[in-house]
Design an enzyme around this catalytic site. Sequence first.
Site, PDB file in Angstrom:
ATOM      1  CG  HIS A 197       0.509   3.027 -10.933  1.00 15.89           C
ATOM      2  ND1 HIS A 197       1.233   3.217  -9.786  1.00 15.89           N
ATOM      3  CD2 HIS A 197       0.225   1.706 -10.977  1.00 15.89           C
ATOM      4  CE1 HIS A 197       1.382   2.061  -9.163  1.00 15.89           C
ATOM      5  NE2 HIS A 197       0.779   1.129  -9.869  1.00 15.89           N
ATOM      6  N   GLY A 238       0.796  -1.227   0.000  1.00 13.69           N
ATOM      7  CA  GLY A 238       0.000   0.000   0.000  1.00 13.69           C
ATOM      8  C   GLY A 238       0.825   1.272   0.000  1.00 13.69           C
ATOM      9  CB  ALA A 246       7.100   7.689 -13.039  1.00 15.19           C
ATOM     10  CG  ASP A 291       5.924   4.930  -6.608  1.00 14.64           C
ATOM     11  OD1 ASP A 291       6.696   4.039  -6.230  1.00 14.64           O
ATOM     12  OD2 ASP A 291       4.689   4.795  -6.640  1.00 14.64           O
TER      13      ASP A 291
END
Length: 175
Positions: free
Chosen positions: A50, A14, A34, A80
Amino acid sequence: MRKIILITGGQRSGKSVYAEKLALELSPSPVYVATAHVWDGEFAERVRRHKERRGACWTNIEEEKYLSRHDVGGRVAVVDCVTLWCTNFFFNRESGLEQPTVDEALDGIKAEFDRFTAQDATFIFVTNEIGWGEVSSNAVQRRFTDMQGWMNQYVAAKADEVVLMVSGIPVRIKG
């Protein structure tokens, strides 16, 4: 005021959803950085899902290595993820360059982290705890796991807050 938050945990714990929710609590228009290299069609589909989940309020930046090229000053930025970012330093795909050693890759990513986080922004880094599994029989995987664990320690030491995700539940471990 500069702030660094690290969200860590196992695969599918999560982390990304929590980081995105936190970013939206801090800003109506956050930045999503990203770091993934898109290897194949399945991964490209993951990226598409996403982006769709995040929606139009996000500014999306795709940058595999050199995050400091991007000005996020005054913004909230989710990066991320550190694990994939490490992969891009560990496996050098730039033509004509030799494969770096673990120390060279780690030095490179630490220097880039420091350049990027020198900006006055709120940074939310997402990473994986890949060292919690078995020790791999593959020497390359062991070297990568070591490097990525050392990078996690580096980011955590510099972070104002660290959150461990366990089965979708955030557990604050620093700050």
